[in-house]
Design a protein around this motif. Structure first.
Motif, PDB file in Angstrom:
ATOM      1  N   LEU A  40      -9.621 -46.051  -7.326  1.00 10.26           N
ATOM      2  CA  LEU A  40     -10.101 -47.010  -6.527  1.00 10.26           C
ATOM      3  C   LEU A  40      -8.949 -47.105  -5.226  1.00 10.26           C
ATOM      4  CD1 LEU A  40     -11.389 -49.863  -8.649  1.00 10.26           C
ATOM      5  CD2 LEU A  40     -12.697 -48.351  -7.193  1.00 10.26           C
ATOM      6  N   ASN A  41      -7.895 -46.817  -5.622  1.00  7.66           N
ATOM      7  CA  ASN A  41      -6.721 -46.987  -4.496  1.00  7.66           C
ATOM      8  C   ASN A  41      -6.395 -45.486  -3.710  1.00  7.66           C
ATOM      9  OD1 ASN A  41      -5.480 -49.727  -4.279  1.00  7.66           O
ATOM     10  ND2 ASN A  41      -5.994 -49.254  -6.415  1.00  7.66           N
ATOM     11  N   GLY A  42      -7.271 -44.382  -4.213  1.00  4.13           N
ATOM     12  CA  GLY A  42      -7.188 -43.163  -3.385  1.00  4.13           C
ATOM     13  C   GLY A  42      -6.185 -42.323  -4.048  1.00  4.13           C
ATOM     14  N   ARG A  43      -5.789 -42.511  -5.317  1.00  4.35           N
ATOM     15  CA  ARG A  43      -4.996 -41.696  -5.947  1.00  4.35           C
ATOM     16  C   ARG A  43      -5.472 -40.830  -7.066  1.00  4.35           C
ATOM     17  NH1 ARG A  43      -2.352 -46.675  -6.486  1.00  4.35           N
ATOM     18  NH2 ARG A  43      -2.708 -46.493  -8.723  1.00  4.35           N
ATOM     19  N   ILE A  44      -5.458 -39.638  -6.871  1.00  2.00           N
ATOM     20  CA  ILE A  44      -6.208 -38.655  -7.948  1.00  2.00           C
ATOM     21  C   ILE A  44      -5.119 -38.396  -9.076  1.00  2.00           C
ATOM     22  CG2 ILE A  44      -7.266 -36.582  -8.071  1.00  2.00           C
ATOM     23  CD1 ILE A  44      -8.533 -38.204  -5.854  1.00  2.00           C
ATOM     24  N   PRO A  45      -5.504 -38.648 -10.305  1.00  2.00           N
ATOM     25  CA  PRO A  45      -4.550 -38.568 -11.516  1.00  2.00           C
ATOM     26  C   PRO A  45      -4.561 -37.143 -12.050  1.00  2.00           C
ATOM     27  CG  PRO A  45      -6.925 -39.269 -12.037  1.00  2.00           C
ATOM     28  CD  PRO A  45      -7.181 -39.308 -10.429  1.00  2.00           C
ATOM     29  N   ILE A  46      -5.139 -36.365 -11.522  1.00  2.00           N
ATOM     30  CA  ILE A  46      -4.914 -34.851 -12.014  1.00  2.00           C
ATOM     31  C   ILE A  46      -4.489 -33.894 -10.658  1.00  2.00           C
ATOM     32  CG2 ILE A  46      -6.403 -35.000 -13.869  1.00  2.00           C
ATOM     33  CD1 ILE A  46      -8.609 -33.710 -12.365  1.00  2.00           C
ATOM     34  N   PHE A  47      -3.887 -32.885 -10.666  1.00  2.00           N
ATOM     35  CA  PHE A  47      -3.978 -32.003  -9.648  1.00  2.00           C
ATOM     36  C   PHE A  47      -5.024 -30.918  -9.623  1.00  2.00           C
ATOM     37  CE2 PHE A  47      -2.074 -28.071  -7.845  1.00  2.00           C
ATOM     38  CZ  PHE A  47      -1.856 -28.377  -6.674  1.00  2.00           C
ATOM     39  N   GLU A  48      -5.746 -30.677  -8.682  1.00  2.00           N
ATOM     40  CA  GLU A  48      -6.425 -29.725  -8.234  1.00  2.00           C
ATOM     41  C   GLU A  48      -6.628 -29.364  -6.907  1.00  2.00           C
ATOM     42  OE1 GLU A  48      -9.169 -26.685  -8.755  1.00  2.00           O
ATOM     43  OE2 GLU A  48      -8.317 -27.662 -10.631  1.00  2.00           O
ATOM     44  N   PRO A  49      -6.611 -28.315  -6.428  1.00  2.00           N
ATOM     45  CA  PRO A  49      -6.596 -28.024  -4.854  1.00  2.00           C
ATOM     46  C   PRO A  49      -7.956 -28.663  -4.146  1.00  2.00           C
ATOM     47  CG  PRO A  49      -5.540 -26.178  -6.093  1.00  2.00           C
ATOM     48  CD  PRO A  49      -6.118 -27.133  -7.147  1.00  2.00           C
ATOM     49  N   GLY A  50      -7.906 -29.394  -3.412  1.00  2.00           N
ATOM     50  CA  GLY A  50      -8.953 -29.735  -2.581  1.00  2.00           C
ATOM     51  C   GLY A  50      -9.518 -31.015  -3.029  1.00  2.00           C
ATOM     52  N   LEU A  51      -9.272 -31.654  -4.186  1.00  2.00           N
ATOM     53  CA  LEU A  51     -10.147 -32.717  -4.802  1.00  2.00           C
ATOM     54  C   LEU A  51      -9.641 -33.819  -4.225  1.00  2.00           C
ATOM     55  CD1 LEU A  51     -11.886 -33.378  -7.115  1.00  2.00           C
ATOM     56  CD2 LEU A  51      -9.940 -33.708  -8.719  1.00  2.00           C
ATOM     57  N   ASP A  52      -8.328 -34.070  -3.817  1.00  2.90           N
ATOM     58  CA  ASP A  52      -8.282 -35.426  -3.265  1.00  2.90           C
ATOM     59  C   ASP A  52      -9.036 -35.440  -1.833  1.00  2.90           C
ATOM     60  OD1 ASP A  52      -7.018 -33.231  -1.852  1.00  2.90           O
ATOM     61  OD2 ASP A  52      -5.021 -34.331  -1.520  1.00  2.90           O
ATOM     62  N   ALA A  53      -9.132 -34.628  -1.085  1.00  2.16           N
ATOM     63  CA  ALA A  53      -9.773 -34.673   0.281  1.00  2.16           C
ATOM     64  C   ALA A  53     -11.407 -34.907  -0.102  1.00  2.16           C
ATOM     65  CB  ALA A  53      -9.831 -33.624   1.010  1.00  2.16           C
ATOM     66  N   LEU A  54     -11.867 -34.293  -0.973  1.00  2.00           N
ATOM     67  CA  LEU A  54     -13.355 -34.374  -1.585  1.00  2.00           C
ATOM     68  C   LEU A  54     -13.723 -35.704  -1.924  1.00  2.00           C
ATOM     69  CD1 LEU A  54     -15.833 -32.532  -1.811  1.00  2.00           C
ATOM     70  CD2 LEU A  54     -15.449 -32.096  -4.308  1.00  2.00           C
ATOM     71  N   VAL A  55     -12.895 -36.260  -2.664  1.00  2.00           N
ATOM     72  CA  VAL A  55     -13.109 -37.548  -3.396  1.00  2.00           C
ATOM     73  C   VAL A  55     -13.143 -38.672  -2.042  1.00  2.00           C
ATOM     74  CG1 VAL A  55     -12.173 -39.464  -4.488  1.00  2.00           C
ATOM     75  CG2 VAL A  55     -12.463 -37.130  -5.688  1.00  2.00           C
ATOM     76  N   GLU A  56     -12.094 -38.521  -1.259  1.00  2.00           N
ATOM     77  CA  GLU A  56     -11.667 -39.319  -0.203  1.00  2.00           C
ATOM     78  C   GLU A  56     -13.186 -39.429   0.766  1.00  2.00           C
ATOM     79  OE1 GLU A  56      -8.805 -40.149   3.538  1.00  2.00           O
ATOM     80  OE2 GLU A  56      -8.352 -38.432   2.282  1.00  2.00           O
ATOM     81  N   SER A  57     -13.620 -38.168   1.087  1.00  2.00           N
ATOM     82  CA  SER A  57     -14.788 -38.174   1.829  1.00  2.00           C
ATOM     83  C   SER A  57     -16.109 -38.624   1.364  1.00  2.00           C
ATOM     84  CB  SER A  57     -14.907 -36.586   2.430  1.00  2.00           C
ATOM     85  OG  SER A  57     -15.289 -35.782   1.201  1.00  2.00           O
ATOM     86  N   ASN A  58     -16.176 -38.573   0.086  1.00  4.78           N
ATOM     87  CA  ASN A  58     -17.512 -38.950  -0.524  1.00  4.78           C
ATOM     88  C   ASN A  58     -17.210 -40.584  -0.766  1.00  4.78           C
ATOM     89  OD1 ASN A  58     -19.451 -36.895  -0.855  1.00  4.78           O
ATOM     90  ND2 ASN A  58     -17.513 -35.859  -1.432  1.00  4.78           N
ATOM     91  N   VAL A  59     -16.220 -40.907  -1.106  1.00  5.24           N
ATOM     92  CA  VAL A  59     -15.880 -42.516  -1.324  1.00  5.24           C
ATOM     93  C   VAL A  59     -16.320 -43.062   0.221  1.00  5.24           C
ATOM     94  CG1 VAL A  59     -14.528 -44.272  -1.504  1.00  5.24           C
ATOM     95  CG2 VAL A  59     -14.275 -42.444  -3.254  1.00  5.24           C
ATOM     96  N   ALA A  60     -15.591 -42.249   1.298  1.00  5.83           N
ATOM     97  CA  ALA A  60     -15.972 -43.190   2.515  1.00  5.83           C
ATOM     98  C   ALA A  60     -17.360 -43.079   3.011  1.00  5.83           C
ATOM     99  CB  ALA A  60     -15.222 -42.251   3.678  1.00  5.83           C
ATOM    100  N   ALA A  61     -18.091 -42.112   2.512  1.00  4.39           N
ATOM    101  CA  ALA A  61     -19.453 -42.010   2.746  1.00  4.39           C
ATOM    102  C   ALA A  61     -20.397 -42.860   2.120  1.00  4.39           C
ATOM    103  CB  ALA A  61     -19.948 -40.340   2.865  1.00  4.39           C
ATOM    104  N   GLY A  62     -19.825 -43.755   1.083  1.00  9.77           N
ATOM    105  CA  GLY A  62     -20.685 -44.519   0.239  1.00  9.77           C
ATOM    106  C   GLY A  62     -21.391 -43.991  -0.990  1.00  9.77           C
ATOM    107  N   ARG A  63     -20.865 -42.560  -1.125  1.00  9.65           N
ATOM    108  CA  ARG A  63     -21.811 -41.703  -2.316  1.00  9.65           C
ATOM    109  C   ARG A  63     -20.862 -41.751  -3.701  1.00  9.65           C
ATOM    110  NH1 ARG A  63     -22.603 -38.101   2.141  1.00  9.65           N
ATOM    111  NH2 ARG A  63     -21.016 -37.009   1.615  1.00  9.65           N
ATOM    112  N   LEU A  64     -19.821 -41.792  -3.800  1.00  9.55           N
ATOM    113  CA  LEU A  64     -18.975 -41.908  -4.813  1.00  9.55           C
ATOM    114  C   LEU A  64     -18.362 -43.322  -5.089  1.00  9.55           C
ATOM    115  CD1 LEU A  64     -17.703 -40.008  -7.071  1.00  9.55           C
ATOM    116  CD2 LEU A  64     -15.843 -39.530  -5.531  1.00  9.55           C
TER     117      LEU A  64
END
Length: 433
Positions: A40-64
């Motif tokens: 909820l605070n934009g921190r990804i608990p695992i390391f996976e390349p590209g996942l942080d940006a993917l989560v951020e964009s879809n949270v911002a779009a209201g889909r996640l």
């Protein structure tokens, strides 16, 4: 589609973010308050390349979205994916399904009419039947479906694997479940990704069979590598010679210190247990597991032999801790047994990994953690490459030679050319060469 993903671990978070990127509305649910708070605070608990940006964009779009409260989101869900852990059970190696069954029990009174419950977790044959029974006991009149949709994600390349898969496997026992899952995965048809529909039990077994087969290729080439060392052949030549055969293929024919991670070790054990339960023993898979277990311990002995055998008081630089590159996953990593073998022989281990040092602290004791590769090599009697990180593929060997007490490179991933390394004045020990 309204999707609920139960579990925000590796599979749940990657799958949820990718489904949201397809345009679905996804809520990921977890009981771990620290995980949900981080997400909820934009921190990804695992390391996976590209996942942080993917989560951020879809949270911002209201889909996640993320929540601790299953009851607040489940009644509106068209599909509920179970993506909880199924670790190896202590004692017999069978998959621990307690989290899967607990999720089924909790969701049962909350499901809406026509909902599809999907096992995304890796589960043994017949788990979907039991999930259906659990829900049916609570809601005997409810019309719902239970399906199997195993994941085939490689850590470090999971997003690409999800969006451009070799195939999507859907295991269903009724037309409604197939229709819902086909709609969820419809965006993939633009990439011509095949969607394979089969029975629920066949889908459950497909996941285990795939991982066991890939593990078999790894153990096979590792044994061939040992033979190459004895007969004076180069395993890279042998791997090319067989890998160009279209019936075999070149992938998973790179020798190394053995397989690890979240899938192969536990899935091969679970498949063995399933075979035993059904009176159909899997002798090849048994051998694969035995070869891999021996392989990890043999790598520690290989380093000790390269050092000359009398190693008490020496220091080794261990380059790489995670089971593979581009992840922070330490589960069943070969580095665990290698480090332990070196420490048992009286060796001080200086270690560096680009992403895995924090997670390694929970599973490997008494390592000296270093700032980078060169810090790890300072004052060491050998450098040992355990994980194939890009950071280790182009080391400044001149600088490394100045820092090491002895110019000895043990390359357990065959990242270097013997000629190039020896030109720099190094002793070079590789695998199968």
């Amino acid at each position: 589609m309204q999707i609920v993903m139960i579990g925000t671990g590796y599979v749940g978070l990657v799958s949820g973010a990718c489904f949201a990127d397809f345009g679905h509305h996804v809520t990921c649910v977890d009981k771990d308050e620290s995980k949900i708070d981080a997400l909820l605070n934009g921190r990804i608990p695992i390391f996976e390349p590209g996942l942080d940006a993917l989560v951020e964009s879809n949270v911002a779009a209201g889909r996640l979205n993320f929540t601790l409260d299953l009851a607040s989101v489940l009644p509106e869900a068209d599909a509920v994916f179970i993506a909880v852990g199924t670790p190896s059970r202590r004692g017999d190696g069978h998959a621990d399904l307690s989290y899967v069954y607990a999720a089924a029990e909790e969701m049962a009174p909350l499901l809406r009419e026509g909902a599809v419950v999907v096992d995304k977790s890796t589960v043994p044959v017949g788990t979907g039947d039991e999930v259906e029974t659990i829900i049916r006991k609570v809601c005997p009149e409810l019309k719902f479906s239970v399906a199997s949709n195993p994941e085939f994600l490689r850590e470090g390349a999971a997003i690409d694997d999800f969006k451009r898969p070799d195939r999507v496997v859907i295991g269903v026992n009724d037309a409604h479940a197939e229709e819902v899952l086909q709609e969820i995965y419809r965006p993939l048809t633009r990439n011509d990704s095949p969607i394979l529909t089969m029975s629920r039990r066949a889908a459950e077994l497909t996941k285990y069979a795939a991982n066991a087969f890939l593990a078999t290729k790894i153990s096979f080439i590792n044994e061939i590598a040992d033979l190459c060392e004895e007969v004076g052949a180069d395993v890279r030549d042998v791997a090319r010679g067989i890998g160009t055969d279209s019936r075999i293929g070149s992938r998973f024919l790179q020798p190394g210190p053995g397989y690890g991670g979240s899938c192969f070790p536990k899935d091969t054990l679970a498949l063995l247990k399933t075979g035993q339960n059904y009176g159909s023993p899997l002798k090849i898979v048994e051998a694969v597991v035995a070869v891999n277990d021996q392989r990890k311990s043999a790598m520690g002995a290989k380093v000790i032999e390269a050092l000359g055998g009398d190693v008490a008081g020496k220091t080794v630089a261990l380059l790489g801790l995670t089971f593979k590159a581009n992840t922070d996953d330490m589960r069943d990593s070969p580095a665990i047994e290698i480090a332990q073998a070196l420490q048992d022989a009286g060796i001080t281990v200086r270690a560096y990994d680009p992403e895995g040092m924090e997670t390694s602290k929970a599973v490997i004791s008494n390592l000296v953690y270093c700032d980078d590769s060169y810090d790890a090599m300072t004052g060491a009697d050998a450098a040992v490459i355990v994980t194939e990180w890009d950071a280790f593929r182009a080391l400044d060997l001149g600088k490394a030679k100045e820092l090491l007490n002895r110019p000895l490179l043990v390359d357990l991933r065959n990242l270097y050319s013997r000629t190039d390394v020896e030109k720099q004045g190094f002793e070079y020990v590789a695998v199968g060469r």
